[in-house]
Design a protein around this motif. Sequence first.
Motif, PDB file in Angstrom:
ATOM      1  N   LEU A 184       0.866  -1.181   0.000  1.00 54.05           N
ATOM      2  CA  LEU A 184       0.000   0.000   0.000  1.00 54.05           C
ATOM      3  C   LEU A 184       0.901   1.229   0.000  1.00 54.05           C
ATOM      4  CD1 LEU A 184      -2.863   1.183   0.186  1.00 54.05           C
ATOM      5  CD2 LEU A 184      -2.622   1.126   2.675  1.00 54.05           C
ATOM      6  N   CYS A 185       0.939   1.939  -1.111  1.00 47.57           N
ATOM      7  CA  CYS A 185       1.844   3.074  -1.287  1.00 47.57           C
ATOM      8  C   CYS A 185       1.103   4.369  -0.948  1.00 47.57           C
ATOM      9  CB  CYS A 185       2.362   3.131  -2.721  1.00 47.57           C
ATOM     10  SG  CYS A 185       3.284   1.664  -3.236  1.00 47.57           S
ATOM     11  N   VAL A 186       1.332   4.900   0.246  1.00 44.32           N
ATOM     12  CA  VAL A 186       0.670   6.128   0.683  1.00 44.32           C
ATOM     13  C   VAL A 186       1.622   7.299   0.439  1.00 44.32           C
ATOM     14  CG1 VAL A 186      -0.509   7.293   2.582  1.00 44.32           C
ATOM     15  CG2 VAL A 186      -0.551   4.792   2.433  1.00 44.32           C
ATOM     16  N   GLY A 187       1.366   8.042  -0.628  1.00 48.66           N
ATOM     17  CA  GLY A 187       2.239   9.167  -0.964  1.00 48.66           C
ATOM     18  C   GLY A 187       3.582   8.750  -1.514  1.00 48.66           C
ATOM     19  N   THR A 188       3.684   7.557  -2.094  1.00 46.65           N
ATOM     20  CA  THR A 188       4.960   7.069  -2.654  1.00 46.65           C
ATOM     21  C   THR A 188       4.771   6.647  -4.116  1.00 46.65           C
ATOM     22  OG1 THR A 188       4.501   4.842  -1.808  1.00 46.65           O
ATOM     23  CG2 THR A 188       5.811   6.292  -0.415  1.00 46.65           C
ATOM     24  N   PRO A 189       4.554   7.610  -5.030  1.00 46.54           N
ATOM     25  CA  PRO A 189       4.314   7.255  -6.436  1.00 46.54           C
ATOM     26  C   PRO A 189       5.485   6.556  -7.116  1.00 46.54           C
ATOM     27  CG  PRO A 189       4.602   9.626  -6.191  1.00 46.54           C
ATOM     28  CD  PRO A 189       4.491   9.057  -4.813  1.00 46.54           C
ATOM     29  N   ARG A 190       6.722   6.919  -6.727  1.00 50.69           N
ATOM     30  CA  ARG A 190       7.886   6.283  -7.359  1.00 50.69           C
ATOM     31  C   ARG A 190       7.934   4.783  -7.031  1.00 50.69           C
ATOM     32  NH1 ARG A 190      12.320   9.716  -8.932  1.00 50.69           N
ATOM     33  NH2 ARG A 190      11.369  11.000 -10.567  1.00 50.69           N
ATOM     34  N   LEU A 191       7.602   4.430  -5.803  1.00 51.67           N
ATOM     35  CA  LEU A 191       7.600   3.021  -5.412  1.00 51.67           C
ATOM     36  C   LEU A 191       6.510   2.277  -6.166  1.00 51.67           C
ATOM     37  CD1 LEU A 191       9.058   1.082  -3.446  1.00 51.67           C
ATOM     38  CD2 LEU A 191       7.223   1.511  -1.815  1.00 51.67           C
ATOM     39  N   HIS A 192       5.366   2.895  -6.326  1.00 52.18           N
ATOM     40  CA  HIS A 192       4.253   2.305  -7.087  1.00 52.18           C
ATOM     41  C   HIS A 192       4.672   2.047  -8.535  1.00 52.18           C
ATOM     42  CE1 HIS A 192       0.087   1.470  -8.112  1.00 52.18           C
ATOM     43  NE2 HIS A 192       0.089   2.428  -9.021  1.00 52.18           N
ATOM     44  N   GLU A 193       5.369   3.011  -9.123  1.00 55.97           N
ATOM     45  CA  GLU A 193       5.847   2.854 -10.500  1.00 55.97           C
ATOM     46  C   GLU A 193       6.816   1.685 -10.632  1.00 55.97           C
ATOM     47  OE1 GLU A 193       5.816   7.582 -11.818  1.00 55.97           O
ATOM     48  OE2 GLU A 193       7.686   6.451 -11.726  1.00 55.97           O
ATOM     49  N   LEU A 194       7.756   1.603  -9.707  1.00 55.09           N
ATOM     50  CA  LEU A 194       8.782   0.566  -9.781  1.00 55.09           C
ATOM     51  C   LEU A 194       8.170  -0.826  -9.666  1.00 55.09           C
ATOM     52  CD1 LEU A 194      11.763  -0.128 -10.005  1.00 55.09           C
ATOM     53  CD2 LEU A 194      11.954   0.113  -7.523  1.00 55.09           C
ATOM     54  N   ILE A 195       7.162  -0.965  -8.822  1.00 53.28           N
ATOM     55  CA  ILE A 195       6.494  -2.265  -8.692  1.00 53.28           C
ATOM     56  C   ILE A 195       5.873  -2.677 -10.023  1.00 53.28           C
ATOM     57  CG2 ILE A 195       4.540  -3.439  -7.605  1.00 53.28           C
ATOM     58  CD1 ILE A 195       5.161  -1.827  -5.066  1.00 53.28           C
ATOM     59  N   LYS A 196       5.191  -1.742 -10.677  1.00 56.86           N
ATOM     60  CA  LYS A 196       4.560  -2.046 -11.964  1.00 56.86           C
ATOM     61  C   LYS A 196       5.608  -2.360 -13.029  1.00 56.86           C
ATOM     62  CE  LYS A 196       1.064   0.343 -13.334  1.00 56.86           C
ATOM     63  NZ  LYS A 196       0.084  -0.736 -13.416  1.00 56.86           N
ATOM     64  N   LEU A 197       6.740  -1.637 -13.031  1.00 52.89           N
ATOM     65  CA  LEU A 197       7.788  -1.878 -14.016  1.00 52.89           C
ATOM     66  C   LEU A 197       8.423  -3.249 -13.818  1.00 52.89           C
ATOM     67  CD1 LEU A 197       9.538   1.619 -14.136  1.00 52.89           C
ATOM     68  CD2 LEU A 197       8.195   0.546 -15.944  1.00 52.89           C
ATOM     69  N   ARG A 198       8.663  -3.621 -12.556  1.00 54.23           N
ATOM     70  CA  ARG A 198       9.251  -4.939 -12.292  1.00 54.23           C
ATOM     71  C   ARG A 198       8.301  -6.060 -12.706  1.00 54.23           C
ATOM     72  NH1 ARG A 198      12.803  -5.363  -6.738  1.00 54.23           N
ATOM     73  NH2 ARG A 198      14.402  -3.815  -7.264  1.00 54.23           N
ATOM     74  N   ASN A 199       7.018  -5.842 -12.500  1.00 52.62           N
ATOM     75  CA  ASN A 199       6.044  -6.853 -12.923  1.00 52.62           C
ATOM     76  C   ASN A 199       6.074  -7.037 -14.437  1.00 52.62           C
ATOM     77  OD1 ASN A 199       5.198  -7.279 -10.294  1.00 52.62           O
ATOM     78  ND2 ASN A 199       3.436  -5.913 -10.446  1.00 52.62           N
ATOM     79  N   GLN A 200       6.250  -5.927 -15.168  1.00 50.40           N
ATOM     80  CA  GLN A 200       6.317  -6.003 -16.633  1.00 50.40           C
ATOM     81  C   GLN A 200       7.573  -6.734 -17.098  1.00 50.40           C
ATOM     82  OE1 GLN A 200       5.994  -1.980 -18.077  1.00 50.40           O
ATOM     83  NE2 GLN A 200       3.927  -1.678 -17.246  1.00 50.40           N
ATOM     84  N   GLU A 201       8.671  -6.537 -16.369  1.00 46.48           N
ATOM     85  CA  GLU A 201       9.924  -7.209 -16.738  1.00 46.48           C
ATOM     86  C   GLU A 201       9.863  -8.700 -16.464  1.00 46.48           C
ATOM     87  OE1 GLU A 201      12.810  -5.168 -14.453  1.00 46.48           O
ATOM     88  OE2 GLU A 201      12.799  -3.345 -15.695  1.00 46.48           O
ATOM     89  N   GLY A 202       9.102  -9.104 -15.455  1.00 41.35           N
ATOM     90  CA  GLY A 202       8.939 -10.522 -15.151  1.00 41.35           C
ATOM     91  C   GLY A 202      10.171 -11.191 -14.584  1.00 41.35           C
ATOM     92  N   LYS A 203      11.106 -10.421 -14.010  1.00 40.24           N
ATOM     93  CA  LYS A 203      12.342 -11.002 -13.487  1.00 40.24           C
ATOM     94  C   LYS A 203      12.234 -11.404 -12.015  1.00 40.24           C
ATOM     95  CE  LYS A 203      15.269  -8.378 -16.700  1.00 40.24           C
ATOM     96  NZ  LYS A 203      16.379  -7.390 -16.827  1.00 40.24           N
ATOM     97  N   SER A 204      11.133 -11.059 -11.375  1.00 39.58           N
ATOM     98  CA  SER A 204      10.946 -11.393  -9.962  1.00 39.58           C
ATOM     99  C   SER A 204       9.481 -11.755  -9.731  1.00 39.58           C
ATOM    100  CB  SER A 204      11.352 -10.205  -9.070  1.00 39.58           C
ATOM    101  OG  SER A 204      10.622  -9.050  -9.424  1.00 39.58           O
ATOM    102  N   ASP A 205       9.200 -12.235  -8.531  1.00 41.35           N
ATOM    103  CA  ASP A 205       7.821 -12.591  -8.209  1.00 41.35           C
ATOM    104  C   ASP A 205       6.934 -11.352  -8.313  1.00 41.35           C
ATOM    105  OD1 ASP A 205       8.575 -15.195  -7.714  1.00 41.35           O
ATOM    106  OD2 ASP A 205       8.890 -14.865  -5.566  1.00 41.35           O
ATOM    107  N   PRO A 206       5.762 -11.494  -8.914  1.00 42.98           N
ATOM    108  CA  PRO A 206       4.895 -10.325  -9.088  1.00 42.98           C
ATOM    109  C   PRO A 206       4.400  -9.773  -7.746  1.00 42.98           C
ATOM    110  CG  PRO A 206       3.735 -12.342  -9.674  1.00 42.98           C
ATOM    111  CD  PRO A 206       5.158 -12.733  -9.453  1.00 42.98           C
ATOM    112  N   MET A 207       4.233  -8.460  -7.703  1.00 44.51           N
ATOM    113  CA  MET A 207       3.701  -7.773  -6.537  1.00 44.51           C
ATOM    114  C   MET A 207       2.541  -6.893  -6.981  1.00 44.51           C
ATOM    115  SD  MET A 207       7.257  -6.630  -4.640  1.00 44.51           S
ATOM    116  CE  MET A 207       6.502  -6.267  -3.058  1.00 44.51           C
ATOM    117  N   THR A 208       1.630  -6.620  -6.057  1.00 46.39           N
ATOM    118  CA  THR A 208       0.492  -5.751  -6.326  1.00 46.39           C
ATOM    119  C   THR A 208       0.621  -4.514  -5.467  1.00 46.39           C
ATOM    120  OG1 THR A 208      -0.868  -7.727  -6.645  1.00 46.39           O
ATOM    121  CG2 THR A 208      -2.020  -5.628  -6.457  1.00 46.39           C
ATOM    122  N   SER A 209       0.268  -3.362  -6.033  1.00 45.29           N
ATOM    123  CA  SER A 209       0.362  -2.127  -5.262  1.00 45.29           C
ATOM    124  C   SER A 209      -0.864  -1.259  -5.506  1.00 45.29           C
ATOM    125  CB  SER A 209       1.638  -1.347  -5.617  1.00 45.29           C
ATOM    126  OG  SER A 209       1.626  -0.955  -6.974  1.00 45.29           O
TER     127      SER A 209
END
Length: 497
Positions: A184-209
């Motif tokens: 849960l990203c409260v006021g952390t847009p950069r962290l939210h972006e990175l989670i989505k980018l890592r999910n697209q790359e598929g190099k690690s276990d997927p995370m939801t934010s």
Amino acid sequence: MQLKGSGEDGFGIEIVLQQGDRKAPLCVHGPTLLFEKVCKGEEKGRRFYACSACRDRKECPFFLWEDEKVSEARLLAREEENRLKMPPFTHQEYCSRFRKFLALPLGRKFCQDCQLLLLPGEWETHSSHKMSQADDITDARLSRPSLMLKPLENKKSNAQYLFADRSCHFLLDTLAKRGYRKVLCVGTPRLHELIKLRNQEGKSDPMTSLLLDIDFRYAQFYGKDEFCHYNMFNHHFFGGEEASGVLQAFLSEEDGEKVIMVSDPPFGGLVKPLAHSFSQISETWRKLQTSEGSVLEMPMVWIFPYFFEPRILECFPSFTMLDYQVDYDNHPLYKHGKTGRKQSPVRLFTNLTPRDIVLPKEEGYRFCKVCERYVWAQNKHCTKCNLCPSKDGREWKHCSECQKCVKPSWRHCQSCACCALPDHPCGNSPGLEGCFNCGSLKHKRRACPLKDKQRTNNNRSKAKGGRNLPKQHPKKSNSKRKSGAQRRANKLKKTAE
């Protein structure tokens, strides 16, 4: 929390968390907060409502005394003013516009003046505005909206400082190793972006934010299940029950995925209302837990400057401050690699087990076996205090008279009976200001045992038909009252290092 004026003013402002069903009036940022202005030596202050998110009246001019009566016409005018200041589109309309924008074959345009993705029918209206080049608005660029949107810069409201990639990757790697799959990203847009980018790359276990942020511009890029327009100072969802329902669905762990909250509030924000909002989120999460023996407090990481530690621990006693220095891309001072007092003062406050948060050795951190946590290399363990005492990254020294470690620039003052800067004004050391209510130096007004008693006695006197005697105010000086800037400068001179 008590926000005090200078010694010359003799007054303080306290925030009052309301109890019961009484609803606070609304400004454009949602429900307002109740404050109390108290004068030194006075038994009772006067309460007023003001904006929860903005300390600058120019940003949000809302002000209302608690006992002030408001006419129906004024209420209607206020509602209309709030409506006119709302975002130009609903979240659903933003989502629809984004789908149409992605489908455009050529000529994508982003208005930098209005911070808006434009559809072809709107190009002419914004023709005189500054535009981003079409080649810059690629799908990859749209996946990182924090690089497109201009950061908000008002330090007295919602100034945006965005995590540097170094801090972002460290946070995400740490959470992933701990097994968290929902953030849960409260006021952390950069962290939210990175989670989505890592999910697209598929190099690690997927995370939801899920991103909760007061900046409605992110609604242009994220769907309803990815972003909620939210004010963390009053726990207000601008999308109403539908948006709060999105949070409840996200916090549910029925699928077995562990949830953690990471928050990065504006540094000028009040700790008490922030803690109240985070506690409400934690309570919502707790009620959704189905497993027996689950913990009572939601796993959290609160990112804030180290000098707020006493206030944060007052609200969350289970928290520990870690030595990790968080840095930001767009902050002029909070940069990695600086030394001494120039380094970033922003730290991690968390209820996770400190020894499990491994800080990178290559960045200058080491593990203290006695404290059982990672600390900054210059944070030397004190055998007398039995802890690693430094808060600001410098090596602190032990004062045998104070019986604690203090900053290296401080010296013990016999007159003040404590350590302070060598050129400090004696008698004005931190902690000697005492209680506004009774004058005791052992506590502040918020902890005064006589405060509630005096308020009760006043109410009883009025209920019996009694009247308060007129107060005799001291004669005002003929000298010109100091400006706000001068008063703040005098206060900083007394307390700053």
